[in-house]
Motif scaffolding. Structure first.
Motif, PDB file in Angstrom:
ATOM      1  N   HIS A  82       7.134  -6.236   3.338  1.00 46.32           N
ATOM      2  CA  HIS A  82       6.827  -5.105   4.219  1.00 46.32           C
ATOM      3  C   HIS A  82       8.034  -4.818   5.110  1.00 46.32           C
ATOM      4  O   HIS A  82       8.793  -5.725   5.429  1.00 46.32           O
ATOM      5  CB  HIS A  82       5.623  -5.472   5.097  1.00 46.32           C
ATOM      6  N   ASP A 101       6.490   2.051   5.598  1.00 46.35           N
ATOM      7  CA  ASP A 101       5.329   1.188   5.843  1.00 46.35           C
ATOM      8  C   ASP A 101       4.398   1.290   4.632  1.00 46.35           C
ATOM      9  O   ASP A 101       3.662   2.268   4.490  1.00 46.35           O
ATOM     10  CB  ASP A 101       4.637   1.644   7.137  1.00 46.35           C
ATOM     11  N   GLY A 102       4.444   0.306   3.770  1.00 50.22           N
ATOM     12  CA  GLY A 102       3.677   0.319   2.519  1.00 50.22           C
ATOM     13  C   GLY A 102       4.577   0.553   1.314  1.00 50.22           C
ATOM     14  O   GLY A 102       4.837  -0.381   0.541  1.00 50.22           O
ATOM     15  N   GLU A 120      -4.988   0.996   3.466  1.00 51.55           N
ATOM     16  CA  GLU A 120      -4.610  -0.159   4.292  1.00 51.55           C
ATOM     17  C   GLU A 120      -4.643   0.216   5.768  1.00 51.55           C
ATOM     18  O   GLU A 120      -5.005  -0.575   6.623  1.00 51.55           O
ATOM     19  CB  GLU A 120      -3.211  -0.658   3.897  1.00 51.55           C
ATOM     20  N   GLU A 121      -4.220   1.442   6.073  1.00 55.28           N
ATOM     21  CA  GLU A 121      -4.084   1.843   7.483  1.00 55.28           C
ATOM     22  C   GLU A 121      -5.415   2.212   8.125  1.00 55.28           C
ATOM     23  O   GLU A 121      -5.484   2.336   9.342  1.00 55.28           O
ATOM     24  CB  GLU A 121      -3.136   3.045   7.598  1.00 55.28           C
ATOM     25  N   HIS A 160      -2.059  -6.503   7.868  1.00 53.12           N
ATOM     26  CA  HIS A 160      -1.620  -6.329   6.468  1.00 53.12           C
ATOM     27  C   HIS A 160      -2.708  -6.813   5.522  1.00 53.12           C
ATOM     28  O   HIS A 160      -3.463  -7.734   5.848  1.00 53.12           O
ATOM     29  CB  HIS A 160      -0.341  -7.141   6.205  1.00 53.12           C
ATOM     30  N   HIS A 209       0.843  -1.208   0.000  1.00 51.71           N
ATOM     31  CA  HIS A 209       0.000   0.000   0.000  1.00 51.71           C
ATOM     32  C   HIS A 209       0.869   1.244   0.000  1.00 51.71           C
ATOM     33  O   HIS A 209       2.074   1.187   0.288  1.00 51.71           O
ATOM     34  CB  HIS A 209      -0.917  -0.002   1.228  1.00 51.71           C
TER      35      HIS A 209
HETATM   36 MN    MN Z   1       1.664  -1.477   6.181  1.00 48.91          MN
END
Ligand code: MN
Ligand code: GLV
Ligand code: MN
Length: 403
Positions: free
Chosen positions: A189, A89-90, A123-124, A352, A78
């Motif tokens: 990730h 993160d993503g 995603e978050e 995830h 993401h």
């Molecule tokens: Mn993530």
């Protein structure tokens, strides 16, 4: 600069948050839309066919023999972030996927099966409060009406945000045609803990994800004047909320393996000289066993009720989302382990999209070492050499799966 490091350097300034620090790249915000354009351009440069599906997921395809799009091996991640989060993160998973395609090309791998990169929106849950929104819409785990009605902090609905981004909200929902094309999904990730630091390895294979739920607890009292209301005359939901936050921590400590967090609290109306009429507390509760996560929330509610009552307040609890605990497919993990014999296997505490897709297909995850062990924070990190090692490991895995 090429490779993962070069790709991420190209987007480093997108969505920087001067107020909070770090990066805020909310789904369908200008920052995330810029990243989506960046992805589509990078994929096109690699001669991949790009498309945006009904749920706003981005896809980049390398066709298989005879132009086939069926039985595909899919990787990706993401591009959205939490408020004031890190830059990896993503996006690390997306940049690693693009780099893995470059590595496969450089190795002269001619896939017999199609290969695709996917980018999942929201995603978050950082904008609409619905974690893994894109993947859950794809598999039909989230009702379109519920998703489309979700609002962001400014009251904008997902339907409005999709329309503004040029998507058609009436087409959102379970997408069997897209799902039927995917045979296997592998997400790389950044690691969000210290596992790989402690084991002194650059890359790990994921074994499991703990169950993860979001709840909203609303404490209601009497809004009033901060100067004119005597301390004995108050029904102040903020005082009750403060006690409840401590009770959340204490409850989680009583359950082995539990995590419970209050990371967001919102008083209404939110004035310095105003006793709030209401306070919303968002609860993030996680446990390896789904039934225990529910028990933890029940215990929190049992403790919260008398705490609220002692301040003359009432409480109400709403479940906003839940993603169950996941054990990744053992046969697929064995294949990854054969390709990456030095990679340790880690149980992970973060949620995830791979965990969502695991309900429908064999799914696996790779993790790249994070030298700070910190995530959902600007301090999240990845060393350059580890970033490239992660992409190489992903390329090795894809090469094996494309066979
Ligand atoms: Mn993530
Ligand atoms: C996503 O990163 C989550 O675990 O909340
Ligand atoms: Mn995250």
């Amino acid at each position: 600069m090429t490779g993962v490091v070069g790709l991420l350097a190209g987007i480093r300034d997108v969505g920087r948050d001067r107020r909070r620090g770090g990066w805020s790249r909310f789904a369908y915000s200008p920052a995330e839309l810029t990243l989506r354009e960046w992805f589509l351009a990078e994929a096109s440069r690699r001669s991949m066919d790009v498309e945006i599906d009904r749920n706003g997921l981005l896809w980049a395809w390398r066709r298989g023999i005879g132009g086939s799009l069926d039985d595909a091996v899919v990787t990706g991640s993401h591009l959205d972030s939490v408020p004031g989060g890190g830059q990896f993160d993503g996006p690390l998973g997306v940049a690693s996927a693009l780099t893995a395609v470059d590595l496969l090309d450089a190795r002269g791998v001619a896939p017999t099966r199609p290969l695709a990169i996917v980018v999942f929106p929201e995603e978050e849950g950082g904008r609409f409060g619905e974690a893994c929104l894109g993947s859950r819409l794809l598999i039909g785990d989230l009702h379109p009406d519920r998703a489309l009605a979700r609002t962001d902090a400014d009251g904008i609905t997902l339907a409005e945000a999709l329309t503004a981004a040029g998507l058609d909200p009436s087409r959102v929902g379970r997408d069997d045609k897209t799902l039927s094309r995917i045979s296997t999904f592998v997400e790389l990730h950044v690691e969000q803990g210290r596992g790989l630091i402690d084991l002194d390895r650059p890359v790990a294979i994921g074994s499991s994800i703990i169950g993860h739920g979001l709840w909203r607890l609303t404490v209601t009292g009497q809004g009033n004047h901060a100067g004119a209301t005597l301390m004995t005359d108050r029904r102040d939901p903020m005082v009750a909320a403060a006690a409840i936050v401590v009770a959340v921590r204490d409850t989680a400590r009583a359950f082995s393996g539990a995590r419970a967090t209050v990371g967001r609290i919102q008083p209404t109306p939110g004035g310095t000289n105003v006793i709030p009429s209401r306070v919303d507390i968002w609860l993030d509760v996680r446990h390896p066993i789904d039934a225990v996560a529910e028990q933890i929330v029940t215990s929190i509610l049992e403790r919260a009720r008398p705490l609220a009552a002692s301040e003359g307040c009432e409480i109400a609890l709403v479940k906003e989302s839940y993603g169950g605990a996941v054990d990744f497919d053992q046969a697929l993990r064995n294949r990854l382990a054969a390709v990456l014999p030095d990679a340790p296997h880690l149980d992970v505490g973060a949620g995830h999209d791979a965990g969502v897709l695991a309900e429908r297909m064999p799914t696996a995850m790779l993790f790249t070492r994070n030298p700070t062990g910190v995530s959902h924070s600007p301090e999240e990190g990845v060393e350059d050499a580890d970033a490239e090692a992660g992409a190489a490991a992903l390329a090795d895995v894809l090469e094996e799966l494309l066979r």
